[in-house]
Design an enzyme around this catalytic site. Structure first.
Site, PDB file in Angstrom:
ATOM      1  N   CYS A 118       0.852  -1.185   0.000  1.00  0.00           N
ATOM      2  CA  CYS A 118       0.000   0.000   0.000  1.00  0.00           C
ATOM      3  C   CYS A 118       0.886   1.233   0.000  1.00  0.00           C
ATOM      4  CB  CYS A 118      -0.940   0.021   1.200  1.00  0.00           C
ATOM      5  SG  CYS A 118      -2.374   1.081   0.883  1.00  0.00           S
ATOM      6  N   CYS A 120      -0.069   4.175   1.924  1.00  0.00           N
ATOM      7  CA  CYS A 120      -0.364   5.108   3.021  1.00  0.00           C
ATOM      8  C   CYS A 120       0.783   5.251   4.032  1.00  0.00           C
ATOM      9  CB  CYS A 120      -1.655   4.712   3.734  1.00  0.00           C
ATOM     10  SG  CYS A 120      -1.735   2.984   4.191  1.00  0.00           S
ATOM     11  N   LYS A 193     -12.372  -4.765   2.322  1.00  0.00           N
ATOM     12  CA  LYS A 193     -11.778  -3.987   3.417  1.00  0.00           C
ATOM     13  C   LYS A 193     -12.714  -2.829   3.709  1.00  0.00           C
ATOM     14  CE  LYS A 193      -7.551  -1.489   4.628  1.00  0.00           C
ATOM     15  NZ  LYS A 193      -6.190  -1.164   4.174  1.00  0.00           N
ATOM     16  N   ARG A 215     -10.850   7.695   4.063  1.00  0.00           N
ATOM     17  CA  ARG A 215     -10.564   6.686   3.026  1.00  0.00           C
ATOM     18  C   ARG A 215     -11.840   6.098   2.436  1.00  0.00           C
ATOM     19  NH1 ARG A 215      -5.607   4.685   6.606  1.00  0.00           N
ATOM     20  NH2 ARG A 215      -4.084   6.012   5.622  1.00  0.00           N
ATOM     21  N   GLU A 231     -16.770  -7.244  -4.638  1.00  0.00           N
ATOM     22  CA  GLU A 231     -15.321  -6.951  -4.585  1.00  0.00           C
ATOM     23  C   GLU A 231     -14.520  -8.256  -4.632  1.00  0.00           C
ATOM     24  OE1 GLU A 231     -13.397  -4.449  -4.699  1.00  0.00           O
ATOM     25  OE2 GLU A 231     -14.483  -2.641  -4.156  1.00  0.00           O
ATOM     26  N   LYS A 246     -11.517  -7.836   6.070  1.00  0.00           N
ATOM     27  CA  LYS A 246     -11.206  -7.120   7.305  1.00  0.00           C
ATOM     28  C   LYS A 246     -12.140  -5.976   7.554  1.00  0.00           C
ATOM     29  CE  LYS A 246      -7.441  -4.034   7.876  1.00  0.00           C
ATOM     30  NZ  LYS A 246      -6.140  -3.437   7.582  1.00  0.00           N
ATOM     31  N   TYR A 311      -2.960  -9.969  15.870  1.00  0.00           N
ATOM     32  CA  TYR A 311      -1.947  -9.513  16.828  1.00  0.00           C
ATOM     33  C   TYR A 311      -1.856 -10.498  17.995  1.00  0.00           C
ATOM     34  CZ  TYR A 311      -2.327  -5.311  14.070  1.00  0.00           C
ATOM     35  OH  TYR A 311      -2.328  -4.437  13.005  1.00  0.00           O
TER      36      TYR A 311
HETATM   37 ZN    ZN Z   1      -3.180   2.009   2.787  1.00  0.00          ZN
END
Ligand code: ZN
Length: 325
Positions: A118, A120, A193, A215, A231, A246, A311
């Protein structure tokens, strides 16, 4: 009155365990790893309750822990202050992520390296694409993403994971990888997403908050399940080898529907906000953290996930491999 005695099979622990429909294995967990572009960084981040941010020269310490946990792999995110409009740091052969990929593959072939693709983390404006005015230029962005993907593939990444949510990125990356001989490098995109408030701790850590706006013109409205399936369908048709959905906990219905509809592996991303909620509640003594972690991961798998980015990966592996719950 006649009735069914479903409780018969729940009478003993042995009987219950015999018929568990869902079992977790540590090999299906993928651990997010933040790679800092500095030196001598091994920082346990408070926003993510001790998850590490590490520079390449200190990576070994993190890898020792990961190897011991016997999980499936890691997904890498770059952390840098070297940002510009085009996110050009992302394609540097000596970039932190590229170096980390090489180091991990040298360390162990058994740890799968997923490379998150990505912009970002690398753009000065913090958006996941290249800007034209204050809008994202979709088609220019997918060209740049393809270059980043190629750079990670060259470094030795096992799997390429575009997380930007631009249209056409899977096809563009597939074409780029194939034309450079990486025909066997899988692409597993974040297909569904959702624009979610549950990503907040990650953005603090990865220093990737958008400088303006949000976003929502590329990530999906969480109100829409059918759009999520479209998608996924589009990404499969462009060549996705598996898909990522996600956040996990607010998308269990999407995971379940995708499992029914498509014959393709699904990875769910149990995101930073979901992790933070469990950790915070555990600290307050409001719940049994270990039991909740296993229950949540089991539920994500029961919904249809074949693997889980989480995580909790290391602690869940320790719980599963170390003791019974
Ligand atoms: Zn991103």
């Amino acid at each position: 009155m006649e009735f069914k005695r479903l409780r018969r099979l729940r009478q003993t622990k042995a009987l219950r365990e015999l018929f568990y429909e869902t079992r977790l294995y540590s090999k299906e967990f993928i651990f997010p790893l933040f790679i800092d572009d500095g030196n001598n960084v091994f920082e346990r981040m408070p926003q993510l309750d001790g998850i590490v941010k590490v520079s390449v020269d200190r990576l070994q310490e993190a890898l020792d822990e990961i190897k011991k946990a016997d999980i499936g792999g890691v997904i890498l995110f770059g952390v840098t202050s070297q940002k510009d409009e085009m996110g050009s740091y992302a394609t540097r052969d000596d970039g932190a992520v590229q170096q980390a990929i090489r180091k991990i593959k040298e360390y162990s072939e058994d740890i799968l390296v997923f490379a998150d693709v990505c912009l970002c983390e690398y753009t000065s404006h913090g958006h996941c694409g290249i800007l034209k005015g204050d809008k994202i230029d979709n088609d220019k962005t997918i060209e740049v993403l393809s270059e980043i993907a190629l750079s990670y593939a060259k470094a030795g990444a096992d799997i390429i994971c575009p997380s930007d949510m631009m249209d056409g990125r899977v096809a563009a990356i597939r074409k780029k990888l194939d034309s450079h001989g990486f025909v066997y490098t899988p692409i597993i995109p974040y297909s569904a997403k959702f624009a979610s408030s549950l990503y907040a701790p990650f953005r603090d850590v990865a220093n990737s908050r958008p400088a303006f706006g949000d976003r929502k013109s590329y990530q999906m409205p969480y109100q829409n399940k059918r759009e999520a399936l479209r998608e996924i369908e589009a990404d499969i048709s462009e060549g996705a080898d598996a898909v990522i959905i996600k956040p996990a906990l607010t998308s269990l219905d999407v995971i379940s529907a995708a499992k029914e509809k498509f014959n393709i592996p699904i990875i769910a991303y149990n995101v930073s906000g979901e992790y933070a909620m469990v950790k915070s509640a555990g600290k307050l003594g409001l719940l049994n953290e270990e039991e909740v972690i296993i229950e949540i991961l089991t539920a994500i798998k029961r919904a249809g996930a074949d693997a889980i980015i989480t995580y909790h990966a290391l602690e869940a592996a320790r719980i599963l491999n170390g003791k019974e719950l």
